[in-house]
Scaffold this motif. Structure first.
Motif, PDB file in Angstrom:
ATOM      1  N   THR A   2       0.842  -1.188   0.000  1.00  0.00           N
ATOM      2  CA  THR A   2       0.000   0.000   0.000  1.00  0.00           C
ATOM      3  C   THR A   2       0.882   1.244   0.000  1.00  0.00           C
ATOM      4  O   THR A   2       1.725   1.399   0.878  1.00  0.00           O
ATOM      5  CB  THR A   2      -0.914   0.009   1.232  1.00  0.00           C
ATOM      6  OG1 THR A   2      -1.675  -1.193   1.223  1.00  0.00           O
ATOM      7  CG2 THR A   2      -1.845   1.200   1.210  1.00  0.00           C
ATOM      8  N   VAL A   3       0.717   2.072  -1.027  1.00  0.00           N
ATOM      9  CA  VAL A   3       1.575   3.241  -1.117  1.00  0.00           C
ATOM     10  C   VAL A   3       0.822   4.534  -0.837  1.00  0.00           C
ATOM     11  O   VAL A   3       1.417   5.611  -0.802  1.00  0.00           O
ATOM     12  CB  VAL A   3       2.248   3.353  -2.504  1.00  0.00           C
ATOM     13  CG1 VAL A   3       3.316   2.300  -2.641  1.00  0.00           C
ATOM     14  CG2 VAL A   3       1.228   3.239  -3.611  1.00  0.00           C
ATOM     15  N   GLY A   4      -0.480   4.451  -0.646  1.00  0.00           N
ATOM     16  CA  GLY A   4      -1.227   5.664  -0.373  1.00  0.00           C
ATOM     17  C   GLY A   4      -2.694   5.332  -0.276  1.00  0.00           C
ATOM     18  O   GLY A   4      -3.084   4.171  -0.375  1.00  0.00           O
ATOM     19  N   HIS A   5      -3.502   6.366  -0.067  1.00  0.00           N
ATOM     20  CA  HIS A   5      -4.931   6.145   0.037  1.00  0.00           C
ATOM     21  C   HIS A   5      -5.682   7.189  -0.762  1.00  0.00           C
ATOM     22  O   HIS A   5      -5.260   8.328  -0.835  1.00  0.00           O
ATOM     23  CB  HIS A   5      -5.389   6.236   1.504  1.00  0.00           C
ATOM     24  CG  HIS A   5      -5.000   5.034   2.291  1.00  0.00           C
ATOM     25  ND1 HIS A   5      -3.870   5.010   3.065  1.00  0.00           N
ATOM     26  CD2 HIS A   5      -5.565   3.822   2.404  1.00  0.00           C
ATOM     27  CE1 HIS A   5      -3.768   3.822   3.639  1.00  0.00           C
ATOM     28  NE2 HIS A   5      -4.782   3.080   3.259  1.00  0.00           N
ATOM     29  N   VAL A   6      -6.783   6.770  -1.371  1.00  0.00           N
ATOM     30  CA  VAL A   6      -7.712   7.732  -1.920  1.00  0.00           C
ATOM     31  C   VAL A   6      -8.688   8.062  -0.797  1.00  0.00           C
ATOM     32  O   VAL A   6      -9.424   7.203  -0.327  1.00  0.00           O
ATOM     33  CB  VAL A   6      -8.499   7.142  -3.113  1.00  0.00           C
ATOM     34  CG1 VAL A   6      -9.498   8.164  -3.618  1.00  0.00           C
ATOM     35  CG2 VAL A   6      -7.563   6.718  -4.209  1.00  0.00           C
ATOM     36  N   GLN A   7      -8.631   9.310  -0.348  1.00  0.00           N
ATOM     37  CA  GLN A   7      -9.502   9.686   0.755  1.00  0.00           C
ATOM     38  C   GLN A   7     -10.848  10.099   0.181  1.00  0.00           C
ATOM     39  O   GLN A   7     -11.157  11.269   0.047  1.00  0.00           O
ATOM     40  CB  GLN A   7      -8.867  10.828   1.548  1.00  0.00           C
ATOM     41  CG  GLN A   7      -7.487  10.447   2.050  1.00  0.00           C
ATOM     42  CD  GLN A   7      -6.822  11.564   2.830  1.00  0.00           C
ATOM     43  OE1 GLN A   7      -7.438  12.560   3.158  1.00  0.00           O
ATOM     44  NE2 GLN A   7      -5.555  11.392   3.131  1.00  0.00           N
ATOM     45  N   ALA A   8     -11.644   9.078  -0.177  1.00  0.00           N
ATOM     46  CA  ALA A   8     -12.893   9.352  -0.885  1.00  0.00           C
ATOM     47  C   ALA A   8     -13.899  10.064   0.009  1.00  0.00           C
ATOM     48  O   ALA A   8     -14.587  10.984  -0.416  1.00  0.00           O
ATOM     49  CB  ALA A   8     -13.489   8.058  -1.408  1.00  0.00           C
ATOM     50  N   VAL A   9     -13.997   9.622   1.237  1.00  0.00           N
ATOM     51  CA  VAL A   9     -14.872  10.267   2.214  1.00  0.00           C
ATOM     52  C   VAL A   9     -14.032  10.436   3.468  1.00  0.00           C
ATOM     53  O   VAL A   9     -13.405   9.487   3.928  1.00  0.00           O
ATOM     54  CB  VAL A   9     -16.112   9.392   2.525  1.00  0.00           C
ATOM     55  CG1 VAL A   9     -16.965  10.039   3.604  1.00  0.00           C
ATOM     56  CG2 VAL A   9     -16.937   9.167   1.269  1.00  0.00           C
ATOM     57  N   ASP A  10     -13.985  11.656   3.998  1.00  0.00           N
ATOM     58  CA  ASP A  10     -13.052  11.902   5.092  1.00  0.00           C
ATOM     59  C   ASP A  10     -13.719  12.703   6.207  1.00  0.00           C
ATOM     60  O   ASP A  10     -13.642  13.927   6.232  1.00  0.00           O
ATOM     61  CB  ASP A  10     -11.814  12.637   4.555  1.00  0.00           C
ATOM     62  CG  ASP A  10     -10.686  12.636   5.569  1.00  0.00           C
ATOM     63  OD1 ASP A  10     -10.767  11.841   6.533  1.00  0.00           O
ATOM     64  OD2 ASP A  10      -9.745  13.426   5.415  1.00  0.00           O
ATOM     65  N   GLY A  11     -14.414  12.001   7.080  1.00  0.00           N
ATOM     66  CA  GLY A  11     -14.993  12.671   8.240  1.00  0.00           C
ATOM     67  C   GLY A  11     -16.269  13.413   7.917  1.00  0.00           C
ATOM     68  O   GLY A  11     -16.334  14.638   8.014  1.00  0.00           O
ATOM     69  N   VAL A  12     -17.301  12.657   7.513  1.00  0.00           N
ATOM     70  CA  VAL A  12     -18.558  13.286   7.132  1.00  0.00           C
ATOM     71  C   VAL A  12     -19.608  12.973   8.202  1.00  0.00           C
ATOM     72  O   VAL A  12     -19.717  11.832   8.638  1.00  0.00           O
ATOM     73  CB  VAL A  12     -18.997  12.751   5.754  1.00  0.00           C
ATOM     74  CG1 VAL A  12     -20.455  13.014   5.507  1.00  0.00           C
ATOM     75  CG2 VAL A  12     -18.152  13.378   4.657  1.00  0.00           C
TER      76      VAL A  12
END
Lengths: 333, 411, 357
Positions: B57-67
């Motif tokens: 894992t080299v990173g993340h797509v922060q699709a939803v972040d604290g909603v």
């Protein structure tokens, strides 16, 4: 690209190893062992249980399978000496074993026969790709016209005749009865290119034309789809000539699916064309393999199967590379 | 009420304009007394990005972040934003197409975020989804009857011999001919297919429907039919909607409450009036001003608008601080240093901006600096005492920070 | 201010255009008796739903229909040259040169296998055969820069899939404008885009129009886009023009129930919350077998205001509207404007009624 190649070569090797293990196991645990087959043949069908044990010992079937497989696999990289009963045979690396039938070195046989099959495959596939795609593109351009419908119908009719019938009739009529073509024979390309060409021409034409019917349909379908794409409309709206639109814009996309099928087809051609080789009496991989299966000649069957496995793996890698060249969206990883 | 939405077949006796109008709805109204049916708190979904060879894992797509938000019973919350803002992912999390990375989604006393797929199964009856594409979301080889009846069979809610009559009932409710249950989806138009999808979602009498762009694939004249149908159903069956759409006007009509998302976060949330007539976030203002307006025809030419430049940044590596700052016309230093908290600035209005204000009235000094314990440029301010209760809560508090009076407002 | 469509010196004149496609199921009457015109420096908006013939008619302007499968009659004059029946060679000289077209889905409309720069350069070299590759490339670069693509020198060597949606549509526009066309046809240029990006693209089109004084046809289903972009509007239904006039006239005093239906189907972001979304009942008709009489009559809610069975039996002609100059409508209603003001407007825009009082 590098990591792609490493990954694909590793996984490909694994497939090849698995295939060879499976073939070995099939012979080892199959219903009629090769030893019995050989025993019957050598004793004119009077194979006693004692004789059978002797044959099993001689061919190594009384040893555990992993031991024998290990010996065989080691032979691929190191010289080995094969002992059949009291006889010893030197088998230099890469050693694929010796034929049960005539004790010849499988590697030597392979070196002799593979060029025949390669020659057939290269000529035939080039021919059917060229004819198939050209005709397919022309048909797609005139989709729905009488010429197109007639063409599609005739390819269907032609390809529903069994291949061996087409090949046999061609041989009987064009070579035996009328001598339009000389009898097919293989002359190594490096010895005499012209003889190589004329010796195989009929075989290529038969294989190429027959195969072209399928490629006409593939490429017609794929071309019809490509011509309906929005970017083809854009190309026309730019004011390009229809010829440019077809060759530069539509054909390149239409080729992608065709190439995939083509790659696998070539792989199967490389592993031998049984009917062709039998009918035209050419000593290629296919005829060799089928003869070996009949007499349970394990080392030969093993070798021909490996040719298929390796060709499929290699052609798949090549197809993926060609794919990535044609379509920049495909990233090899 | 509902059968009135039936499509009139050409040639049939038709209704007059007055009758047509009677069967339509004006905008849905807010019922502030409705209890919440779904409470979402600090919901997060990070999709890992892996390398090809080692699956590292080299990173993340922060699709939803604290909603965080609340959907009231029988009400409708709109989720708007541009593509890639995480609105569709949020909807998919609620129907548990994915298991969220973190946060909670409380529905009928269950936390949908943490329960297992097996525990989720009975709850799926109550949470249904309507999809955008009426062409790919219906299996072309199944009849309409079997599509609409499938949820009934899976959840075993009606006896086998009653399935057909229930299916016909549902088809009638959504305005299709009940005799057409044995037809295939390709025999229907786009709008009718969307009705089939709605009938399927309706089959289990859900309490919550997640509608993901339910009308954006339809022709203009058909969109209004479907919206009116959804309004009919909502009123008749008391269904709550999470209505996900990019069309601000449709959302305004359907949803009394709206949340505006940008790059995985809610930047502004509030009731219709707060968002559409009193937006305080520059992104909401830009979105609203970008919508072409038919009334502009009266004067001709184009309105003055807030022009956003460039595209939405990648959610893999979102900008530091406020995620909107790279395209924001009023961004200052503090925006790069600190993420603005979602501050409540009205009775039902929250905004996440350091400089919240009506269009053209944004304050010069960051209003949030004191709360964050920093100075106007975002540097730590030893004199300030940061507020401790800045954690985002779903729903609204009784007190808020009144921007006009710079005082604490009270309900 | 906008001009009535009948005045001026039009660059494009479409007259009585009919496009039909024979199919296995019958004759598709895609466009029937369509007439319109566009002047240089002006924008015409063509509005309609899918299947209304709006795209088919403009593809006919470029001669993009297959000659074997399309029956085209009537007249299309581009700068005085008749293009219906023009040879493929002559037609090709016009395409992408004097008349350019940009399409809705830029991702599908750009070739996925070729670099953006190469696709632009190809469009340039087609009409500038003497230009070298280098010249074509620098022209492509210039156009990418002009349409506001950041880092054009880097972007020119990228493929369409490496562009964002908005950037792709900009590249598409750059390609359309690379040969300085006098007429640009934009077919749903912003439909797949987010609103903020849509606003950028519309701004760009307007800037470019002012700079090059080209005529623009914008095909859309979005009346808002038309209101902000177009000088004139043509509303199409079932292959026919049903209302035609200046944008201001048609959108503020529409006289055809289909146009009313389009207006009432779409809520407004700034509308009164008492406004209703009133759908048009039913679905668009089949062009294989269009309805008799007025093609809109099966879906029209105002039919009973017309005496007798006129709507079903007789096709209304495209006649001057009751009010407004150069405003044409196809409807049997005696005083459509009165019906609109009295019945429709109060439901879809109550606040406008109050303003008028």
């Amino acid at each position: 690209m590098f990591s792609f190649l490493v990954k694909r070569i590793l996984s490909g090797s694994l497939i090849v190893v698995l295939v060879s293990v499976m073939i070995y196991a099939l012979f080892w645990y199959g219903p009629k062992s090769p030893a019995l087959e050989l025993c019957r043949r050598d004793t004119n069908n009077r194979c006693t249980p004692a004789k059978l044990v002797e044959f099993e010992d001689r061919l190594g079937y009384s040893n555990p399978i992993y031991e024998e497989y290990g010996k065989w696999a080691k032979g691929l990289v190191a010289d080995r000496t094969i002992i059949h009963g009291t006889s010893e045979y030197d088998c230099p690396a890469p050693c694929l074993g010796i034929s049960y039938r005539d004790k010849s070195l499988v590697t030597d046989q392979f070196k002799e026969r593979f060029p025949v099959t390669v020659s057939l495959a290269v000529g035939a596939s080039a021919l059917y790709l060229l004819i198939g795609v050209t005709v397919g593109v022309l048909a797609a351009r005139r989709r729905g016209s009488v010429a197109d419908k007639a063409l599609v119908a005739s390819t269907l009719v032609f390809s529903s005749i069994p291949y061996y019938l087409v090949a046999l009739l061609s041989f009987l009529i064009l070579t035996l009865s009328t001598s339009v073509f000389p009898e097919a024979k293989y002359v190594p390309f490096l010895d005499d290119p012209l003889a190589w060409f004329s010796g195989l021409l009929l075989v290529w034409l038969v294989m190429g034309l027959y195969g072209a019917t399928a490629y006409t349909r593939y490429s017609r379908g794929s071309m019809v789809e490509a011509l309906g794409e929005d970017y083809v409309r854009t190309a026309r709206a730019k004011g390009l000539r229809m010829r440019t639109v077809v060759t530069k814009h539509a054909l390149r996309s239409a080729l992608v699916p065709v190439i995939t099928i083509f790659g696998l087809d070539v792989a199967f051609l490389l592993s031998g064309t049984v009917f062709t080789e039998k009918i035209f009496s050419l000593e290629g991989i296919g005829k060799w393999g089928i003869d070996a299966v009949n007499i349970k000649d394990l080392p030969v069957v093993q070798a021909t199967t490996l040719v298929l496995a390796v060709s499929v793996v290699v052609m798949n890698i090549i197809v993926d590379i060609v794919y990535s060249i044609l379509d920049p969206r495909v990233r090899l990883a | 009420m509902t059968e009135d939405a039936t499509i009139v077949e050409p040639g049939e006796e038709r209704e007059s304009f007055e009758e047509l109008v009677k069967h339509t709805h004006s905008a849905n109204e807010l019922d502030t007394s409705a209890p919440p049916v779904l409470t979402v708190e600090n919901l997060r979904m990070y999709f890992p990005i892996k390398t090809s060879l080692m699956r590292r894992t080299v990173g993340h797509v922060q699709a939803v972040d604290g909603v965080s938000f609340v959907v009231p019973k029988g009400g409708a919350l709109g989720l708007v934003g541009e593509s890639g803002c995480g609105k569709s992912t949020t909807g998919q999390l609620i129907t548990r197409l994915y298991k969220p990375t973190g946060g909670s989604m409380t529905f009928e006393g269950h936390d949908l975020a943490s329960i297992s797929n097996r525990e989720m199964k009975p709850l799926r009856r109550d949470v249904q989804m309507i999809f955008q594409d009426p062409y790919s979301s219906l299996n072309p080889r199944h009849t309409v009857g079997s599509i609409v009846g499938a949820p009934l069979r899976v959840h075993d809610v009606v006896p086998k011999n009653k399935t057909l009559s229930r299916v016909q009932e549902l088809l009638e409710v959504v305005g299709l001919n009940p005799e057409h249950y044995n037809r295939y989806p390709n025999e229907f138009s786009g709008g009718q297919r969307q009705r089939i999808g709605i009938a399927r979602a309706l089959a289990l009498q859900p309490k919550l429907m997640v509608a993901d762009e339910p009308v954006s694939a339809l022709d203009v004249s058909i969109q209004a039919q479907v919206i009116n149908l959804l309004q009919d159903l909502q009123r008749e069956f008391d269904i709550a909607f999470l209505f996900i759409a990019h069309d601000l006007a449709v959302v305004r009509h359907f949803c009394p409450e709206v949340a505006v998302m940008y790059l995985g976060k809610i930047v502004e949330i509030g009731d219709r009036e707060s968002i559409y007539a009193n937006a305080h976030h520059p992104y909401t203002q830009a979105l609203l001003s970008a919508v072409p307006d038919v009334k502009q025809a009266a004067t001709g030419g184009r309105r003055e608008r807030i022009r956003l430049t460039g595209d939405v940044p990648s959610p893999i590596d979102p900008p530091s601080g406020c995620r909107f700052r790279t395209r924001c016309p009023i961004a200052q230093e503090i925006c790069a240093r600190h993420e603005p908290p979602l501050l409540q600035i009205g009775k039902r209005h929250k905004v996440a901006c350091h400089f919240p204000g009506r269009l053209g009235e944004h304050p010069r000094e960051p209003l949030t600096a004191r709360l964050l314990g920093v100075d106007a440029s975002g540097q730590p301010d030893p004199g300030a005492s940061p507020a401790t209760d800045l954690v985002e809560q779903p729903g609204y508090a009784d007190t808020w920070f009144d921007l006009d009076g710079k005082t604490i407002g009270r309900a | 201010m906008s001009t009535a469509p009948t005045s001026g010196d039009p660059y494009l004149v479409v007259d009585d255009l009919t496009v039909r496609f024979p199919t296995a199921d019958g004759l598709v009457q895609a466009v029937t008796g369509l007439s319109y015109q566009v002047e240089l420096g002006k924008t015409l908006g063509i509005v309609g739903e899918s299947g209304s013939g709006k795209s088919v008619s403009s593809m006919a302007v470029l001669g993009l229909h297959d000659r074997r499968s399309a029956q085209i009659s009537g007249s299309i004059k581009v700068a005085g040259t008749e293009v219906v029946g023009l040879s493929e060679g002559r037609m090709r000289e016009l395409r992408g040169n004097a008349v350019a077209m940009i399409f809705q889905d830029a991702l599908a409309s750009l070739h996925p296998f070729y670099k953006i720069g190469a696709q632009l350069a190809e469009a340039y070299r087609t009409h500038h055969p003497k230009a070298t590759k280098k010249e074509a490339r620098s022209r492509a670069l210039e156009m990418l820069e002009r349409v506001g693509i950041p880092q054009p020198d880097k972007r020119i060597d990228q493929y369409p899939h490496q562009f964002s949606g908005g950037m792709r549509q900009r590249a598409m526009i750059a390609m359309g404008l690379i040969n300085d066309p006098s007429l640009l046809i934009a077919d749903e240029p912003t439909t797949a885009l987010d609103v903020t990006v849509q606003a950028q693209i519309l701004d760009l089109l307007q800037d470019l129009q002012q700079e090059f004084n080209s005529a623009i046809i914008i095909i859309t289903h979005d009346l808002g886009v038309v209101a902000e972009m177009a000088d004139d509007v043509l509303v199409m239904y079932a292959g026919r023009a049903v209302e035609y006039g200046s944008a201001k006239e048609v959108l503020t005093r529409p006289e055809m129930p289909y146009t009313w239906g389009l207006l009432s189907s779409v809520p407004d972001v700034a509308a009164d919350t008492n406004a209703r979304m009133i759908p048009i009942p039913g679905a668009p008709p089949s062009l294989l077998d269009p309805p008799s009489g007025c093609p809109f009559h099966p879906r029209c809610a105002h039919r009973e205001k017309v005496p007798g069975d006129l709507c079903r039996t007789e096709l209304p002609e495209l006649l001057p509207a009751v009010h407004g100059e150069g405003h044409l409508k196809r409807c049997h209603l005696a005083d459509p404007e009165a019906v609109f003001a009295a019945e429709v407007l109060p439901e879809i825009a109550p606040e406008m009624v109050e303003e008028k009082r």
